[in-house]
Design an enzyme around this catalytic site. Sequence first.
Site, PDB file in Angstrom:
ATOM      1  N   LYS A 186      67.455  -9.555  25.468  1.00 18.86           N
ATOM      2  CA  LYS A 186      66.047  -9.927  25.651  1.00 18.86           C
ATOM      3  C   LYS A 186      66.078  -9.962  27.140  1.00 18.86           C
ATOM      4  O   LYS A 186      65.057  -9.682  27.686  1.00 18.86           O
ATOM      5  CB  LYS A 186      65.890 -11.398  25.392  1.00 18.86           C
ATOM      6  CG  LYS A 186      64.768 -12.232  25.994  1.00 18.86           C
ATOM      7  CD  LYS A 186      63.480 -12.116  25.383  1.00 18.86           C
ATOM      8  CE  LYS A 186      62.562 -12.930  25.670  1.00 18.86           C
ATOM      9  NZ  LYS A 186      62.582 -13.531  27.168  1.00 18.86           N
ATOM     10  N   HIS A 205      68.936 -18.293  20.510  1.00 19.76           N
ATOM     11  CA  HIS A 205      70.051 -18.943  21.053  1.00 19.76           C
ATOM     12  C   HIS A 205      71.186 -18.985  20.217  1.00 19.76           C
ATOM     13  O   HIS A 205      72.445 -18.980  20.342  1.00 19.76           O
ATOM     14  CB  HIS A 205      69.924 -20.317  21.880  1.00 19.76           C
ATOM     15  CG  HIS A 205      68.845 -20.107  23.020  1.00 19.76           C
ATOM     16  ND1 HIS A 205      67.618 -20.443  22.872  1.00 19.76           N
ATOM     17  CD2 HIS A 205      69.003 -19.839  24.148  1.00 19.76           C
ATOM     18  CE1 HIS A 205      67.023 -20.360  24.173  1.00 19.76           C
ATOM     19  NE2 HIS A 205      68.009 -19.916  24.948  1.00 19.76           N
TER      20      HIS A 205
HETATM   21  P1  AMP Z   1      67.979 -18.808  28.561  1.00 20.11           P
HETATM   22  O1  AMP Z   1      68.255 -20.318  28.041  1.00 20.11           O
HETATM   23  O2  AMP Z   1      66.572 -18.352  28.219  1.00 20.11           O
HETATM   24  O3  AMP Z   1      68.697 -18.807  29.879  1.00 20.11           O
HETATM   25  O4  AMP Z   1      68.829 -17.886  27.563  1.00 20.11           O
HETATM   26  C1  AMP Z   1      70.013 -18.374  27.354  1.00 20.11           C
HETATM   27  C2  AMP Z   1      70.685 -16.958  26.695  1.00 20.11           C
HETATM   28  O5  AMP Z   1      69.800 -16.446  25.476  1.00 20.11           O
HETATM   29  C3  AMP Z   1      70.582 -15.670  27.542  1.00 20.11           C
HETATM   30  O6  AMP Z   1      71.593 -14.882  27.323  1.00 20.11           O
HETATM   31  C4  AMP Z   1      69.285 -14.961  26.764  1.00 20.11           C
HETATM   32  O7  AMP Z   1      69.285 -13.642  26.982  1.00 20.11           O
HETATM   33  C5  AMP Z   1      69.546 -15.449  25.360  1.00 20.11           C
HETATM   34  N1  AMP Z   1      68.210 -15.266  24.725  1.00 20.11           N
HETATM   35  C6  AMP Z   1      67.035 -15.582  24.891  1.00 20.11           C
HETATM   36  N2  AMP Z   1      66.115 -15.282  23.984  1.00 20.11           N
HETATM   37  C7  AMP Z   1      66.749 -14.569  23.156  1.00 20.11           C
HETATM   38  C8  AMP Z   1      66.103 -13.994  21.923  1.00 20.11           C
HETATM   39  N3  AMP Z   1      65.047 -13.885  21.475  1.00 20.11           N
HETATM   40  N4  AMP Z   1      67.293 -13.290  21.237  1.00 20.11           N
HETATM   41  C9  AMP Z   1      68.499 -13.358  21.693  1.00 20.11           C
HETATM   42  N5  AMP Z   1      69.022 -13.865  22.699  1.00 20.11           N
HETATM   43  C10 AMP Z   1      68.108 -14.560  23.519  1.00 20.11           C
END
Ligand code: AMP
Length: 293
Positions: free
Chosen positions: A151, A37
């Site tokens: 991801k 993030h």
């Molecule tokens: P989430 O909180 O899981 O909804 O993720 C929020 C954002 O962070 C989304 O755009 C995800 O694709 C991104 N994200 C989650 N894991 C990763 C990672 N390992 N590397 C880069 N971005 C990520």
Amino acid sequence: MLIIKKAGALAAVLNDRRGQGYSIGFVPTMGALHPGHRSLIEAARLPNQFIAASIFVNPAQFNDPADFEKYPVTIEKDIEMLEYAGCDLLFLPAVADIYPDGWKNDQHYDLGFLETVFEGPFRPGHFQGVCQVMERLLRMVAPDHLYMGQKDYQQCMVVSRLLELMESSCVLHTCPTLREKDGLAMSSRNMRLSPADRPAATAIFEALSLIRAKLQPGELATLLAEAKEILTRNGFRIDYLNIADARSLAPVEYWDGKQSLVALAAAFMHEVRLIDNMLINPVPQPNASLAVI
Ligand code: AMP
């Protein structure tokens, strides 16, 4: 960093910054933040004068209520991380602020074929829920640039489609997946893996890496079977592991040696469902800056 819970106060701040000619970058999240993030905030820093992040665990996108209940909440640590990363504003709405009329899945977004493959059949209604929350957030924040992670490859394609449906001029940037040292893609769900399961979870990365390393023009079935065996040998129960056209997500059984490909996987390690993907060869994206990992 400003922390704002209500849409009215959010609009006041953002209108002020927009009035000063600032470009606004937006990073939507569900919290339980990790360095993946943080990398999105860092990507947003250079081209924007103002960065807004949101933390909102969206009930509309969980097809499994138990998964929603168990979603980790680490808000104090998240605020520290966002401040440290240089985020200017955190939007922290309650469910009633995003869905004043409740969050029933009664709105339909035409996602076409995209919704019928990979995550689609395994998580009915998931991408409709993603669109519901993203449309609301995008209308509230009205960013110039939106940062999301590769991801969630299919989710990036869905949001790109949503931006089209909304006729939005916001630019989607798809940022590379950050990984642990052993290759496991960073995810808020990793903290639910038991210490015994954690080392085996890297098998997803191994399976995707094998596909990338051994890909040859021709039939892909044997290579896929070998990659699946890595997952099952390490205790994964596979939802899917497949190779698709990187632009359309149409599954590819025979590779002509030219088509841009992505390998995508979703599998359970006991009750924890992990997803990951890998671009096999470079993809020039019209609407997004997809990096090859
Ligand atoms: P989430 O909180 O899981 O909804 O993720 C929020 C954002 O962070 C989304 O755009 C995800 O694709 C991104 N994200 C989650 N894991 C990763 C990672 N390992 N590397 C880069 N971005 C990520």
